[in-house]
Design a protein around this motif. Structure first.
Motif, PDB file in Angstrom:
ATOM      1  N   LYS A 141       0.913  -1.145   0.225  1.00  0.00           N
ATOM      2  CA  LYS A 141      -0.175  -0.386   0.273  1.00  0.00           C
ATOM      3  C   LYS A 141       0.420   1.548   0.166  1.00  0.00           C
ATOM      4  CE  LYS A 141      -4.117  -2.475   1.383  1.00  0.00           C
ATOM      5  NZ  LYS A 141      -5.089  -2.168   3.338  1.00  0.00           N
ATOM      6  N   LYS A 142       2.062   1.068   0.544  1.00  0.00           N
ATOM      7  CA  LYS A 142       2.818   1.918   0.591  1.00  0.00           C
ATOM      8  C   LYS A 142       4.487   1.351  -0.088  1.00  0.00           C
ATOM      9  CE  LYS A 142       0.086   5.145   2.483  1.00  0.00           C
ATOM     10  NZ  LYS A 142      -0.598   6.605   1.514  1.00  0.00           N
ATOM     11  N   PHE A 143       4.867   3.045  -0.475  1.00  0.00           N
ATOM     12  CA  PHE A 143       6.785   2.266  -1.126  1.00  0.00           C
ATOM     13  C   PHE A 143       7.501   2.977  -0.816  1.00  0.00           C
ATOM     14  CE2 PHE A 143       2.374   1.344  -3.788  1.00  0.00           C
ATOM     15  CZ  PHE A 143       2.745   0.209  -4.233  1.00  0.00           C
ATOM     16  N   LEU A 144       9.314   2.199  -0.874  1.00  0.00           N
ATOM     17  CA  LEU A 144      10.244   2.377   0.006  1.00  0.00           C
ATOM     18  C   LEU A 144      10.683   3.070  -1.209  1.00  0.00           C
ATOM     19  CD1 LEU A 144      10.513   1.871   3.744  1.00  0.00           C
ATOM     20  CD2 LEU A 144      10.073   4.724   2.255  1.00  0.00           C
ATOM     21  N   SER A 145      11.297   3.843  -2.009  1.00  0.00           N
ATOM     22  CA  SER A 145      12.778   3.709  -3.336  1.00  0.00           C
ATOM     23  C   SER A 145      14.060   3.096  -2.580  1.00  0.00           C
ATOM     24  CB  SER A 145      11.985   5.065  -4.126  1.00  0.00           C
ATOM     25  OG  SER A 145      13.957   5.003  -5.056  1.00  0.00           O
ATOM     26  N   ILE A 146      15.156   2.686  -2.385  1.00  0.00           N
ATOM     27  CA  ILE A 146      15.855   3.108  -2.039  1.00  0.00           C
ATOM     28  C   ILE A 146      17.541   2.720  -3.150  1.00  0.00           C
ATOM     29  CG2 ILE A 146      18.116   1.574  -1.147  1.00  0.00           C
ATOM     30  CD1 ILE A 146      15.193  -0.219   0.923  1.00  0.00           C
ATOM     31  N   THR A 147      18.035   4.068  -3.407  1.00  0.00           N
ATOM     32  CA  THR A 147      18.729   3.979  -4.398  1.00  0.00           C
ATOM     33  C   THR A 147      20.288   3.932  -3.325  1.00  0.00           C
ATOM     34  OG1 THR A 147      17.317   5.290  -5.225  1.00  0.00           O
ATOM     35  CG2 THR A 147      19.975   5.361  -6.167  1.00  0.00           C
ATOM     36  N   TYR A 179      24.735  -9.782  -8.951  1.00  0.00           N
ATOM     37  CA  TYR A 179      23.986  -9.927  -7.419  1.00  0.00           C
ATOM     38  C   TYR A 179      23.125 -10.988  -7.622  1.00  0.00           C
ATOM     39  CZ  TYR A 179      19.705  -8.257  -4.965  1.00  0.00           C
ATOM     40  OH  TYR A 179      18.326  -8.925  -4.453  1.00  0.00           O
ATOM     41  N   ARG A 180      22.940 -11.651  -7.344  1.00  0.00           N
ATOM     42  CA  ARG A 180      22.053 -12.916  -7.104  1.00  0.00           C
ATOM     43  C   ARG A 180      20.952 -12.724  -5.941  1.00  0.00           C
ATOM     44  NH1 ARG A 180      23.228 -13.291 -11.448  1.00  0.00           N
ATOM     45  NH2 ARG A 180      25.625 -14.400 -12.399  1.00  0.00           N
ATOM     46  N   GLY A 181      20.120 -11.678  -5.496  1.00  0.00           N
ATOM     47  CA  GLY A 181      19.788 -11.287  -4.262  1.00  0.00           C
ATOM     48  C   GLY A 181      18.078 -12.200  -4.735  1.00  0.00           C
ATOM     49  N   PRO A 182      17.467 -11.641  -3.257  1.00  0.00           N
ATOM     50  CA  PRO A 182      15.226 -11.597  -3.623  1.00  0.00           C
ATOM     51  C   PRO A 182      15.193 -10.486  -4.795  1.00  0.00           C
ATOM     52  CG  PRO A 182      16.449 -11.203  -1.588  1.00  0.00           C
ATOM     53  CD  PRO A 182      17.289 -11.815  -2.522  1.00  0.00           C
ATOM     54  N   GLY A 183      14.255 -11.302  -5.438  1.00  0.00           N
ATOM     55  CA  GLY A 183      13.778  -9.457  -6.920  1.00  0.00           C
ATOM     56  C   GLY A 183      14.778  -9.310  -7.517  1.00  0.00           C
ATOM     57  N   GLN A 184      15.150  -9.902  -7.781  1.00  0.00           N
ATOM     58  CA  GLN A 184      16.553  -9.603  -9.274  1.00  0.00           C
ATOM     59  C   GLN A 184      15.359  -9.485 -10.540  1.00  0.00           C
ATOM     60  OE1 GLN A 184      19.275 -12.060 -10.254  1.00  0.00           O
ATOM     61  NE2 GLN A 184      20.283 -11.060 -11.526  1.00  0.00           N
ATOM     62  N   ASN A 185      15.161 -10.803 -10.839  1.00  0.00           N
ATOM     63  CA  ASN A 185      14.137 -11.263 -11.754  1.00  0.00           C
ATOM     64  C   ASN A 185      12.734 -11.256 -11.547  1.00  0.00           C
ATOM     65  OD1 ASN A 185      15.851 -11.041 -13.506  1.00  0.00           O
ATOM     66  ND2 ASN A 185      16.527 -12.971 -12.743  1.00  0.00           N
ATOM     67  N   SER A 186      11.822 -11.175 -10.892  1.00  0.00           N
ATOM     68  CA  SER A 186      10.695 -11.246 -10.302  1.00  0.00           C
ATOM     69  C   SER A 186      10.582 -10.551  -8.246  1.00  0.00           C
ATOM     70  CB  SER A 186      10.111 -12.401 -10.449  1.00  0.00           C
ATOM     71  OG  SER A 186      11.043 -13.123  -9.696  1.00  0.00           O
ATOM     72  N   THR A 187       9.327 -10.445  -8.256  1.00  0.00           N
ATOM     73  CA  THR A 187       8.974  -9.328  -6.526  1.00  0.00           C
ATOM     74  C   THR A 187       9.368 -10.633  -6.007  1.00  0.00           C
ATOM     75  OG1 THR A 187       7.338  -8.166  -8.196  1.00  0.00           O
ATOM     76  CG2 THR A 187       7.125  -8.490  -5.943  1.00  0.00           C
ATOM     77  N   ALA A 188       9.676 -10.364  -4.587  1.00  0.00           N
ATOM     78  CA  ALA A 188      10.053 -11.081  -4.131  1.00  0.00           C
ATOM     79  C   ALA A 188       8.820 -10.393  -2.661  1.00  0.00           C
ATOM     80  CB  ALA A 188      11.688 -11.164  -3.115  1.00  0.00           C
ATOM     81  N   MET A 194      14.100  -5.393  -7.194  1.00  0.00           N
ATOM     82  CA  MET A 194      15.110  -4.752  -7.970  1.00  0.00           C
ATOM     83  C   MET A 194      14.081  -3.630  -9.048  1.00  0.00           C
ATOM     84  SD  MET A 194      18.669  -5.908  -9.628  1.00  0.00           S
ATOM     85  CE  MET A 194      19.907  -5.220  -8.799  1.00  0.00           C
ATOM     86  N   LEU A 195      14.746  -2.683  -8.961  1.00  0.00           N
ATOM     87  CA  LEU A 195      14.483  -1.487 -10.067  1.00  0.00           C
ATOM     88  C   LEU A 195      14.923  -1.314 -11.507  1.00  0.00           C
ATOM     89  CD1 LEU A 195      12.838   0.888  -7.277  1.00  0.00           C
ATOM     90  CD2 LEU A 195      11.362  -1.507  -9.150  1.00  0.00           C
ATOM     91  N   CYS A 196      16.785  -1.205 -11.383  1.00  0.00           N
ATOM     92  CA  CYS A 196      17.793  -1.382 -11.312  1.00  0.00           C
ATOM     93  C   CYS A 196      19.266  -1.604 -11.584  1.00  0.00           C
ATOM     94  CB  CYS A 196      16.766   0.282 -12.741  1.00  0.00           C
ATOM     95  SG  CYS A 196      18.533   2.124 -11.199  1.00  0.00           S
ATOM     96  N   ASP A 197      19.981  -1.861 -12.604  1.00  0.00           N
ATOM     97  CA  ASP A 197      21.606  -1.368 -12.093  1.00  0.00           C
ATOM     98  C   ASP A 197      21.794  -0.245 -13.622  1.00  0.00           C
ATOM     99  OD1 ASP A 197      24.243  -1.671 -11.802  1.00  0.00           O
ATOM    100  OD2 ASP A 197      24.118  -3.535 -13.014  1.00  0.00           O
ATOM    101  N   PHE A 198      21.790   1.123 -13.470  1.00  0.00           N
ATOM    102  CA  PHE A 198      22.283   2.100 -14.326  1.00  0.00           C
ATOM    103  C   PHE A 198      22.521   3.019 -14.167  1.00  0.00           C
ATOM    104  CE2 PHE A 198      19.942   5.096 -16.973  1.00  0.00           C
ATOM    105  CZ  PHE A 198      20.520   4.902 -18.694  1.00  0.00           C
ATOM    106  N   GLU A 199      23.798   3.800 -14.940  1.00  0.00           N
ATOM    107  CA  GLU A 199      24.760   4.514 -14.792  1.00  0.00           C
ATOM    108  C   GLU A 199      25.275   4.889 -13.526  1.00  0.00           C
ATOM    109  OE1 GLU A 199      22.451   7.421 -17.007  1.00  0.00           O
ATOM    110  OE2 GLU A 199      22.772   6.549 -18.779  1.00  0.00           O
ATOM    111  N   GLY A 200      25.706   4.112 -12.800  1.00  0.00           N
ATOM    112  CA  GLY A 200      25.990   3.807 -11.522  1.00  0.00           C
ATOM    113  C   GLY A 200      25.320   4.003 -10.333  1.00  0.00           C
ATOM    114  N   GLN A 201      24.153   3.148 -10.767  1.00  0.00           N
ATOM    115  CA  GLN A 201      22.574   3.326  -9.225  1.00  0.00           C
ATOM    116  C   GLN A 201      22.506   2.201  -9.404  1.00  0.00           C
ATOM    117  OE1 GLN A 201      19.732   6.565  -9.966  1.00  0.00           O
ATOM    118  NE2 GLN A 201      21.029   7.935  -9.783  1.00  0.00           N
ATOM    119  N   VAL A 202      21.998   1.675  -8.266  1.00  0.00           N
ATOM    120  CA  VAL A 202      21.424   0.254  -8.151  1.00  0.00           C
ATOM    121  C   VAL A 202      20.610   0.797  -6.991  1.00  0.00           C
ATOM    122  CG1 VAL A 202      21.542  -2.051  -6.812  1.00  0.00           C
ATOM    123  CG2 VAL A 202      23.520  -1.642  -8.700  1.00  0.00           C
TER     124      VAL A 202
END
Length: 181
Positions: free
Chosen positions: A102-108, A123-132, A144-152
């Motif tokens: 219902k609420k969302f935290l974004s972690i960059t 990265y081999r953890g949860p949420g890599q290719n599907s929602t954990a 996982m939302l992205c691995d892009f231009e120095g941000q994960v």
């Protein structure tokens, strides 16, 4: 008959031993804060390590007053930006990402990467290719939302808006996010 204090010390010791034996949340002595976090404001820490750290794993766990997400990194800790958002979005494309909650935290994590120098995922953890879906009291999902231009970046789906705190642990390097129950 052991006293209450002796039983508490024994319970804490058994918990620590079982976590270490199972490859749990800590390989060092770290006292878990008793009180749940109460602040909901964004948490931002800027760091510029000489070598960009890699995000290699993540895990979650339930504590008495909060749920914890731990990100394992190689090298020195990256900076971070953790905040509530109304919509989770992929880096670069801005495409909306839908996960349970219902609420969302974004972690960059920045600077950081989740791939090696040849572009292979590390990265081999949860949420890599599907929602954990950890099904914890407050934490409902992680992606996982992205691995892009120095941000994960990762998104957390929560049952409700709750206070949170962010911190780092060392040996090995970890960044954690605690969300109150």
């Amino acid at each position: 008959m052991p006293t209450i204090a002796q039983r508490r010390r024994l319970a804490g010791l058994l918990t620590a031993v079982s976590l270490v034996a199972a490859g749990g949340l800590a390989t060092e002595t770290v006292a878990a804060p008793a009180a749940p976090p109460s602040d909901t404001s964004p948490k931002v820490k800027t760091r510029n390590p000489a070598k960009i750290p890699r995000v290699v794993d993540a895990r979650f766990g339930k504590h008495k007053a909060y749920d914890r997400v731990v990100f394992d990194l190689t090298g020195k800790a990256s900076g971070y930006n953790v905040r509530y958002v109304s919509t989770l979005r992929q880096c670069g494309s801005g495409k909306k990402v839908t996960i349970p909650g219902k609420k969302f935290l974004s972690i960059t994590l920045e600077p950081a990467q989740a791939h090696d120098n040849k572009g292979r995922d590390v990265y081999r953890g949860p949420g890599q290719n599907s929602t954990a879906n950890p099904k914890l009291p407050t934490l409902r999902s992680m992606r996982m939302l992205c691995d892009f231009e120095g941000q994960v970046a990762f998104g957390l789906g929560l049952k409700r808006k709750a206070g949170f705190r962010v911190g780092t642990l060392s040996k090995p390097t970890r960044i954690y996010v605690d969300v109150a129950h």
